[in-house]
Design an enzyme around this catalytic site. Structure first.
Site, short mmCIF file in Angstrom:
data_model
loop_
_atom_site.label_atom_id
_atom_site.label_comp_id
_atom_site.label_asym_id
_atom_site.label_seq_id
_atom_site.Cartn_x
_atom_site.Cartn_y
_atom_site.Cartn_z
N SER A 1 0.87 -1.17 0.00
CA SER A 1 0.00 0.00 0.00
C SER A 1 0.91 1.23 0.00
CB SER A 1 -0.94 -0.06 1.22
OG SER A 1 -1.62 1.14 1.40
N LYS B 1 -4.51 3.32 -2.92
CA LYS B 1 -3.64 2.73 -1.90
C LYS B 1 -4.39 2.56 -0.57
CE LYS B 1 -0.88 1.60 -4.19
NZ LYS B 1 0.06 0.45 -4.29
N TYR C 1 -4.71 8.15 -7.12
CA TYR C 1 -3.67 7.25 -6.57
C TYR C 1 -3.86 6.96 -5.08
CZ TYR C 1 0.77 5.52 -4.81
OH TYR C 1 1.71 4.77 -4.17
N1 LIG Z 1 8.13 4.87 -4.70
C1 LIG Z 1 7.33 5.41 -3.78
O1 LIG Z 1 7.52 6.57 -3.35
C2 LIG Z 1 6.19 4.60 -3.22
C3 LIG Z 1 5.63 5.03 -2.00
C4 LIG Z 1 4.58 4.30 -1.47
C5 LIG Z 1 4.11 3.16 -2.12
N2 LIG Z 1 4.68 2.77 -3.28
C6 LIG Z 1 4.13 1.57 -3.92
O2 LIG Z 1 5.17 0.63 -4.12
C7 LIG Z 1 4.85 -0.19 -5.24
C8 LIG Z 1 6.07 -0.27 -6.13
O3 LIG Z 1 6.38 1.04 -6.56
P1 LIG Z 1 7.87 1.44 -7.03
O4 LIG Z 1 8.23 2.69 -6.32
O5 LIG Z 1 8.78 0.30 -6.94
O6 LIG Z 1 7.55 1.81 -8.57
P2 LIG Z 1 8.43 1.61 -9.87
O7 LIG Z 1 9.87 1.86 -9.57
O8 LIG Z 1 7.77 2.47 -10.90
O9 LIG Z 1 8.26 0.05 -10.24
C9 LIG Z 1 7.02 -0.43 -10.66
C10 LIG Z 1 7.08 -1.91 -10.99
O10 LIG Z 1 5.80 -2.30 -11.52
C11 LIG Z 1 5.96 -2.75 -12.86
N3 LIG Z 1 4.85 -2.26 -13.67
C12 LIG Z 1 4.41 -0.99 -13.83
N4 LIG Z 1 3.36 -0.96 -14.65
C13 LIG Z 1 3.11 -2.25 -15.01
C14 LIG Z 1 2.17 -2.87 -15.85
N5 LIG Z 1 1.24 -2.16 -16.51
N6 LIG Z 1 2.23 -4.21 -15.99
C15 LIG Z 1 3.16 -4.94 -15.35
N7 LIG Z 1 4.08 -4.41 -14.53
C16 LIG Z 1 4.07 -3.08 -14.37
C17 LIG Z 1 7.28 -2.19 -13.34
O11 LIG Z 1 7.78 -2.98 -14.42
P3 LIG Z 1 9.04 -2.46 -15.32
O12 LIG Z 1 10.27 -2.65 -14.50
O13 LIG Z 1 9.02 -3.34 -16.51
O14 LIG Z 1 8.77 -1.02 -15.65
C18 LIG Z 1 8.09 -2.28 -12.06
O15 LIG Z 1 8.52 -3.59 -11.84
C19 LIG Z 1 3.61 0.44 -5.90
O16 LIG Z 1 2.47 -0.30 -5.54
C20 LIG Z 1 3.55 1.83 -5.30
O17 LIG Z 1 2.22 2.31 -5.24
C21 LIG Z 1 5.72 3.45 -3.85
#
Ligand SMILES: NC(=O)c1ccc[n+]([C@@H]2O[C@H](COP(=O)([O-])OP(=O)(O)OC[C@H]3O[C@@H](n4cnc5c(N)ncnc54)[C@H](OP(=O)(O)O)[C@@H]3O)[C@@H](O)[C@H]2O)c1
Length: 262
Positions: free
Chosen positions: A139, A157, A153
């Site tokens: 989340s 979450k 968004y």
């Molecule tokens: N970063 C933050 O600040 C933050 C904070 C709170 C929560 N989150 C949560 O953490 C989780 C991971 O985020 P992250 O920061 O690691 O983001 P990220 O760096 O953008 O990575 C996203 C991942 O999801 C994959 N992805 C995106 N769109 C997709 C699609 N349409 N089909 C299949 N795979 C897809 C990407 O694949 P590719 O590698 O091929 O692009 C990558 O593996 C999310 O649920 C996000 O809401 C993030």
């Protein structure tokens, strides 16, 4: 291939927090199955194999029914029990609701909400008959505050957090645990991909370290606790403060950080 190592499945495990979570599991002796939308999922799996485990990559679009179902079929074709499932894949979308493209918002809901329910259904129906398993739902700290200029968004979450806590209670006596990870802002490609480069979130330097966030998520799901806030002490304090701060106050504060600068 190993039949003796446990198996962890991580959606969106090709990069960012998901990849760091996959590294955590691989480092603790799990084979890993990871999904991603781009070709890099195959390179990521190769890197994970360097940690001495098997890694199974699958490329599919998590915004579609067939993409979600296809990853689950890929996992079941391994013919191994899933010990841990990490429902991590998620996208963001910055900008004013009045201007944003509806299709982009519906895609976000398809990945963050519909896809989470879809994959959870398959995982739960796999784990409950076995009487064991662990589920981690990623989340966000955004679940604890309104998120203007990320107006679809944050609610997606909040859904994930409430879904995790609800499912956890239902599965209390099943042998299957459910844990939510609520990361604060974290240094991945997430905000750039969300088109938030011209906001405070465009700068990765002040954010939480994705390695730390993933380690906290790993420890929490193995401990089987209900949720953990991912990040440093200030992030954890923000989550505590958000419980008692009026929604209107939090919304105004958040808008200062998320409003695009012209
Ligand atoms: N970063 C933050 O600040 C933050 C904070 C709170 C929560 N989150 C949560 O953490 C989780 C991971 O985020 P992250 O920061 O690691 O983001 P990220 O760096 O953008 O990575 C996203 C991942 O999801 C994959 N992805 C995106 N769109 C997709 C699609 N349409 N089909 C299949 N795979 C897809 C990407 O694949 P590719 O590698 O091929 O692009 C990558 O593996 C999310 O649920 C996000 O809401 C993030």
């Amino acid at each position: 291939m190993s039949d003796t190592r446990p198996l962890a499945v991580i959606t969106g495990g090709s990069s960012g927090i998901g990849y760091e979570l996959a590294k955590q599991f691989a480092g603790h002796g799990y084979d890993v199955a990871i999904s991603g939308q781009s070709e890099r999922v195959f390179d990521s799996a190769e890197s994970l194999r360097g940690l001495g485990v098997e890694a199974y990559p699958h490329r599919a679009d998590a915004a579609t029914y067939d993409g979600v179902e296809g990853f689950w079929t890929f996992v079941t074709d391994l013919a191994r029990p899933v010990d841990v499932a990490v429902l991590n894949v998620g996208i963001g979308l910055g900008g004013a609701f009045v201007d944003n493209d509806l299709d982009d918002e519906l895609t976000l809901i398809a990945i963050n909400v519909t896809g989470t329910v879809h994959f959870a259904k398959r995982v739960v129906q796999h784990m409950v008959p076995r009487g064991e398993g662990r589920i981690l739902i990623v989340s966000s700290l955004s679940a604890t505050t309104p998120t203007p200029y990320e107006t679809v968004y944050g609610p997606s979450k909040a859904f994930g957090f409430s879904f995790a806590e609800s499912l956890r209670e239902e599965l209390r006596d099943s042998g299957v645990s459910v844990t939510a990870l609520l990361p604060g802002a974290t240094n991945s490609d997430f905000h750039a991909n969300a088109g938030m480069g011209s906001t405070d979130f465009g700068d990765n330097s002040w954010k939480n370290d994705k390695t730390l966030v993933a380690a906290q998520g790993y420890e929490a799901v193995i401990a089987g606790i209900d949720h953990v806030v991912g990040g440093d002490d200030a992030t954890k304090q923000e989550a505590i403060d958000n419980r008692t701060t009026p929604e209107t106050v939090k919304a105004a504060r958040m808008a200062e950080k998320t409003r695009p600068r012209s």
